[in-house]
Design a protein around this motif. Sequence first.
Motif, PDB file in Angstrom:
ATOM      1  N   ARG A  89       0.824  -1.212   0.000  1.00 41.75           N
ATOM      2  CA  ARG A  89       0.000   0.000   0.000  1.00 41.75           C
ATOM      3  C   ARG A  89       0.859   1.263   0.000  1.00 41.75           C
ATOM      4  NH1 ARG A  89      -1.493   3.616   3.546  1.00 41.75           N
ATOM      5  NH2 ARG A  89      -0.538   2.518   5.301  1.00 41.75           N
ATOM      6  N   VAL A  90       1.916   1.274   0.830  1.00 36.97           N
ATOM      7  CA  VAL A  90       2.793   2.459   0.903  1.00 36.97           C
ATOM      8  C   VAL A  90       3.483   2.680  -0.435  1.00 36.97           C
ATOM      9  CG1 VAL A  90       4.837   3.417   2.024  1.00 36.97           C
ATOM     10  CG2 VAL A  90       3.104   2.231   3.382  1.00 36.97           C
ATOM     11  N   GLU A  91       4.018   1.598  -1.045  1.00 32.38           N
ATOM     12  CA  GLU A  91       4.701   1.739  -2.336  1.00 32.38           C
ATOM     13  C   GLU A  91       3.736   2.217  -3.412  1.00 32.38           C
ATOM     14  OE1 GLU A  91       6.425  -2.045  -2.995  1.00 32.38           O
ATOM     15  OE2 GLU A  91       8.134  -1.701  -1.623  1.00 32.38           O
ATOM     16  N   GLN A  92       2.501   1.729  -3.388  1.00 30.36           N
ATOM     17  CA  GLN A  92       1.496   2.162  -4.374  1.00 30.36           C
ATOM     18  C   GLN A  92       1.206   3.649  -4.222  1.00 30.36           C
ATOM     19  OE1 GLN A  92       0.269   0.630  -6.929  1.00 30.36           O
ATOM     20  NE2 GLN A  92      -1.054   2.348  -7.508  1.00 30.36           N
ATOM     21  N   GLU A  93       1.085   4.129  -2.970  1.00 35.68           N
ATOM     22  CA  GLU A  93       0.862   5.558  -2.762  1.00 35.68           C
ATOM     23  C   GLU A  93       2.047   6.377  -3.253  1.00 35.68           C
ATOM     24  OE1 GLU A  93      -0.150   6.394   1.238  1.00 35.68           O
ATOM     25  OE2 GLU A  93      -1.955   5.133   1.256  1.00 35.68           O
ATOM     26  N   GLY A  94       3.279   5.870  -3.041  1.00 32.42           N
ATOM     27  CA  GLY A  94       4.456   6.593  -3.525  1.00 32.42           C
ATOM     28  C   GLY A  94       4.488   6.664  -5.043  1.00 32.42           C
ATOM     29  N   ARG A  95       4.161   5.570  -5.723  1.00 33.42           N
ATOM     30  CA  ARG A  95       4.156   5.594  -7.193  1.00 33.42           C
ATOM     31  C   ARG A  95       3.069   6.512  -7.713  1.00 33.42           C
ATOM     32  NH1 ARG A  95       5.490   0.007  -6.413  1.00 33.42           N
ATOM     33  NH2 ARG A  95       3.272  -0.556  -6.398  1.00 33.42           N
ATOM     34  N   ALA A  96       1.919   6.534  -7.009  1.00 34.79           N
ATOM     35  CA  ALA A  96       0.842   7.421  -7.437  1.00 34.79           C
ATOM     36  C   ALA A  96       1.254   8.885  -7.298  1.00 34.79           C
ATOM     37  CB  ALA A  96      -0.421   7.139  -6.620  1.00 34.79           C
ATOM     38  N   ALA A  97       2.000   9.228  -6.223  1.00 35.16           N
ATOM     39  CA  ALA A  97       2.466  10.606  -6.043  1.00 35.16           C
ATOM     40  C   ALA A  97       3.431  10.985  -7.153  1.00 35.16           C
ATOM     41  CB  ALA A  97       3.124  10.756  -4.670  1.00 35.16           C
ATOM     42  N   LEU A  98       4.343  10.083  -7.537  1.00 35.74           N
ATOM     43  CA  LEU A  98       5.281  10.373  -8.624  1.00 35.74           C
ATOM     44  C   LEU A  98       4.530  10.535  -9.949  1.00 35.74           C
ATOM     45  CD1 LEU A  98       8.278   7.969  -7.831  1.00 35.74           C
ATOM     46  CD2 LEU A  98       8.204  10.451  -7.603  1.00 35.74           C
ATOM     47  N   ALA A  99       3.506   9.700 -10.130  1.00 34.18           N
ATOM     48  CA  ALA A  99       2.738   9.806 -11.373  1.00 34.18           C
ATOM     49  C   ALA A  99       2.036  11.160 -11.467  1.00 34.18           C
ATOM     50  CB  ALA A  99       1.726   8.665 -11.448  1.00 34.18           C
ATOM     51  N   ARG A 100       1.669  11.738 -10.316  1.00 29.91           N
ATOM     52  CA  ARG A 100       1.042  13.060 -10.320  1.00 29.91           C
ATOM     53  C   ARG A 100       2.068  14.170 -10.410  1.00 29.91           C
ATOM     54  NH1 ARG A 100      -1.852  10.519  -6.078  1.00 29.91           N
ATOM     55  NH2 ARG A 100      -0.622  11.711  -4.551  1.00 29.91           N
ATOM     56  N   GLY A 101       3.380  13.813 -10.465  1.00 26.94           N
ATOM     57  CA  GLY A 101       4.424  14.830 -10.541  1.00 26.94           C
ATOM     58  C   GLY A 101       4.784  15.415  -9.194  1.00 26.94           C
ATOM     59  N   GLU A 102       4.372  14.793  -8.098  1.00 30.78           N
ATOM     60  CA  GLU A 102       4.668  15.294  -6.752  1.00 30.78           C
ATOM     61  C   GLU A 102       5.976  14.688  -6.274  1.00 30.78           C
ATOM     62  OE1 GLU A 102       1.394  14.156  -4.397  1.00 30.78           O
ATOM     63  OE2 GLU A 102      -0.077  15.394  -5.472  1.00 30.78           O
ATOM     64  N   LEU A 103       6.940  15.581  -5.936  1.00 27.87           N
ATOM     65  CA  LEU A 103       8.221  15.104  -5.438  1.00 27.87           C
ATOM     66  C   LEU A 103       8.162  14.767  -3.951  1.00 27.87           C
ATOM     67  CD1 LEU A 103      10.670  17.514  -7.269  1.00 27.87           C
ATOM     68  CD2 LEU A 103       9.901  15.251  -7.973  1.00 27.87           C
ATOM     69  N   PHE A 104       7.238  15.418  -3.240  1.00 30.19           N
ATOM     70  CA  PHE A 104       7.102  15.171  -1.801  1.00 30.19           C
ATOM     71  C   PHE A 104       5.955  14.190  -1.581  1.00 30.19           C
ATOM     72  CE2 PHE A 104       9.218  19.234  -1.991  1.00 30.19           C
ATOM     73  CZ  PHE A 104      10.216  19.112  -1.035  1.00 30.19           C
ATOM     74  N   PHE A 105       6.164  13.291  -0.656  1.00 25.54           N
ATOM     75  CA  PHE A 105       5.217  12.207  -0.422  1.00 25.54           C
ATOM     76  C   PHE A 105       5.092  11.999   1.093  1.00 25.54           C
ATOM     77  CE2 PHE A 105       5.151   7.511   0.451  1.00 25.54           C
ATOM     78  CZ  PHE A 105       3.798   7.341   0.239  1.00 25.54           C
ATOM     79  N   GLU A 106       3.863  11.835   1.571  1.00 26.95           N
ATOM     80  CA  GLU A 106       3.626  11.654   3.009  1.00 26.95           C
ATOM     81  C   GLU A 106       2.528  10.617   3.206  1.00 26.95           C
ATOM     82  OE1 GLU A 106       1.707  14.165   6.720  1.00 26.95           O
ATOM     83  OE2 GLU A 106       3.141  15.199   5.384  1.00 26.95           O
ATOM     84  N   THR A 107       2.760   9.697   4.179  1.00 28.93           N
ATOM     85  CA  THR A 107       1.766   8.665   4.486  1.00 28.93           C
ATOM     86  C   THR A 107       2.023   8.124   5.882  1.00 28.93           C
ATOM     87  OG1 THR A 107       0.720   6.630   3.704  1.00 28.93           O
ATOM     88  CG2 THR A 107       3.112   6.731   3.595  1.00 28.93           C
ATOM     89  N   GLU A 108       1.032   7.436   6.414  1.00 27.79           N
ATOM     90  CA  GLU A 108       1.167   6.747   7.693  1.00 27.79           C
ATOM     91  C   GLU A 108       0.927   5.264   7.458  1.00 27.79           C
ATOM     92  OE1 GLU A 108      -1.438   8.378  10.597  1.00 27.79           O
ATOM     93  OE2 GLU A 108      -0.517  10.383  10.566  1.00 27.79           O
ATOM     94  N   TYR A 109       1.664   4.441   8.211  1.00 27.27           N
ATOM     95  CA  TYR A 109       1.516   3.011   8.032  1.00 27.27           C
ATOM     96  C   TYR A 109       1.839   2.304   9.348  1.00 27.27           C
ATOM     97  CZ  TYR A 109       6.627   3.012   7.597  1.00 27.27           C
ATOM     98  OH  TYR A 109       7.968   3.174   7.828  1.00 27.27           O
ATOM     99  N   ARG A 110       1.395   1.044   9.402  1.00 30.00           N
ATOM    100  CA  ARG A 110       1.667   0.217  10.576  1.00 30.00           C
ATOM    101  C   ARG A 110       2.988  -0.508  10.391  1.00 30.00           C
ATOM    102  NH1 ARG A 110      -2.436  -3.927  10.539  1.00 30.00           N
ATOM    103  NH2 ARG A 110      -2.448  -3.501   8.311  1.00 30.00           N
TER     104      ARG A 110
END
Length: 928
Positions: free
Chosen positions: A211-232
């Motif tokens: 899930r975390v990696e998918q969110e990171g790839r989605a942020a890059l796909a949107r052109g966002e260099l900064f990425f933030e998430t919470e995980y267990r």
Amino acid sequence: MQHPADFPLPASARAPSNSQARLELATRAARLGIWDWNLLDGTFVYSDRAREICGLPPGEEPLRLEQVQACTHPDDLPRTRAMLQRALDPAIRENVPYEYRVVHADGTVRWVLAHGAVEFAPVDGAERAVRYTGTLQDITEQRQLREALESSRARLQLALDAGRMAVWEADLRNDVIHGSAQFNRLLGFPEDASPTMEQIRAGYPPGERERVEQEGRAALARGELFFETEYRYCWPSGELRWLLLRAQTLFEDGQPSRAVGVLMDVTARHRVEEKLRTSEARLKLAQRVGDIGVWEWELSSGNARWSPEMYMLFGVDPQAGISPEQVWREGVLAKDRAAVDEAVRRSTEGGRPLDIEFRIRVHGETRWLRSKGTPVTTPDGRVRMIGVNQDVTRAHRQKLALEDRNRALQEQAVQIGRERERLFELSRDMFGVLGFDGSFRAANPAWSRILGHDEASLFARPFLEWIHPEDRMAAAAVMDGLERGEPVPPFESRMQTSHGGWRWIAWTAVAEDELVYLVGRDATHEKLAAQELEAANRQLRQQIEGRERVEATLRQMQRLEAVGQLTSGVAHDFNNLLTIVLGNIDLLEMVVQEPKVRRRLELMRQAALRGATLTSQLLAFSRRQRLEPKALDLNGTVHGMSELLKSTMGGSVEVTTRLQPGLWSALVDPTQIELVILNLAINARDAMPVGGSLTIETANASLAEEPQQPGEPGPGDYVVIAVADTGTGMTDEVRARVFEPFFTTKDVGKGSGLGLAQVLGFVQQSGGGVRVQSAPGAGTTVRVYLPRARALAVAEDAAPATRHRAPTHRGRRLALLVDDDVAVRDVTAARLRRLGFDVLEAGSGGAALDLLDRAPQVDLLVADFAMPGMNGAEVARQARSRRPELPVLFVTGYADQAALAVVGDERVVQKPFRDDELERMVLAAAGG
């Protein structure tokens, strides 16, 4: 001012003039100062730049060491001196740059970096430093920049630590990550660990990393260099944590190459949020279960907001879209609506809380609601009422039922009052009302029926005067307790009757309104029955205790009998083995003269003798050893052992004896009683590791009571020998097991647990018993009770010294030896031959009788007592039927006393043979 080229340098260091020019140009460009210290005359030559750096006035005159050290900061002077000494020492020659501070004349402090090289040369036959040359550089600005950078780093680290943030950097191409110590802590690893990516990824719960990696790839796909998430994340210890990840992706050649960011532990926030969600869910559940609804009413506009539970109280679906005003208007009974509106008005005008009950109609049923609210004024002056409604229909119904019940109870109370008056008159128990002074206020007729006094006579005297004098003090204490308002337990007393007798009355008393209410029951017959029952119980307890003592003694005897049967068989085989060992050792000692070999043979002998002692102990506690009881003076025995006891106890234990004059003679085996005394003394010594006192006491005792514990003496006359110590003592648990075989409190290897068991076995076999008195920290006293001898004790003659007898000169004699064990027979035959006998050997009783019939002359029959088929006693009986005068000697490791009793102690030699016992008995039996 001298130039660098003017400084005298070693010949190897001199260079062409153009090199000197370049050196000067380089030093000026680098703003270096040059110094030269002549260690032979102690002068310093400093260049202009060197003087400027150190804050010295310009000039060309040489400087002294004191001038140079005067400009050095006082705090750095000890360190620079130590470094200088190491550089000038020919054995060390340390050549390292060093930093220190100089203080200018105006107080300015500058940081200086010094580089130097020392020239060593022979002086007066010894190598020493003759010249020290080097450069100085002002590094104050660099130092300040470095300190500022370190301070900035420290502040950054402090901020990261305060925020519990970890800094990390990941190499995306090589799949490598590096982080701070806090990074390891947040992931549950030690601070100094270097976890691999596999170890880090192992902490993600299933599906969480994807899930975390998918969110990171989605942020890059949107052109966002900064990425933030919470995980267990699950620590290696198993603890589950919540982490906040903030990352920035860096690109090289258009592809992600690195990622940097921070990591924070947000577990506490998640737990608080979870508790909040749980609390809200519980609140909603409580509202539904408790039929509670929350409402808010703005008085000026009449707008109202209801919780879903409010709608449900009125039987309306919260999703139906009906306004609270309509539900209120249609649901509240008209006669109650006006009262509610008036109560709300008074509450808002007076600023007081609202608390009112009213009725509503729900699906044709009338229900009661209780409304509680509080007026609140907003900053803009508007007034709102916030509160809750609760369905109290059940409470109202219960209230009505309770009122009906109260009316019924009142009617019952009147009836009960009439019945109590009747009970008071007819009761067989004595009801009375007293003042705290003991005067009677009321008494029912039962007093006259039980005690025989009429009411006038009864009321003429206080209550306590009717009580038996022996019971009056306890009854007075009860009255005092009632007057103090204390609850008192039931009590009994004897009351005087009209004919002068006494009756037992069981009383129950309470105090109320300065009066004492008494209820007395005639317990005379019960008391007499209880006394008879108690007497019967005492007799029964005595019978049970006696039976338990008998059963305990029987169990102890059964255990000893079982162990005795085991040890009898073990003793026979074990003693045969020891006979072989000791016999062969004797034979080897006769032919071996090598000291080392003889020493080892002696060690083997001692080990075998210890084994024989262990067998003797086993037989002792099972009461299967052979005893030779005699009338013995125990005072003489203790006196004769005094020196042995003192040497055994050592210097830290004081030995004292208390011998009773006129002591009876004891019927006991002299040798065994000495072992008993020594055993008890050694146990006492072990219980006094830091020293103490040992007392041995003798006394006469006549016992009449039955034994209370197994092993104690029964009724009779005894001679007592007591061994008392001042040692650590024993607990009740240890004292209960002290005579059990193999039980010991000593460390492994320091005790077999047979010592006291041997004592008990010997004493009981002798007809006596043992008592132990002990407590932790109070020492131990063991009293041994030995049977009294009716004959006077006779002092024993010293045993004649045993010695090897040489063969007689009348020619060799013939001995017939029968033993089923070949090795034992071989050892015994060898010892007989040493005594001058020719030996005929037989392995069974039948073979021995055949040899006896064929042999012309047999001077001695030596037979093993325990043999399969025909034992030694049967062989001897048939041999003497053939030759009545034939001397017979038995050798045995057997322990059955009943079987050996028919033989006689003077014809029995115990295996293994000790010292010259076999030789002595053989010569005595054969008459030579």
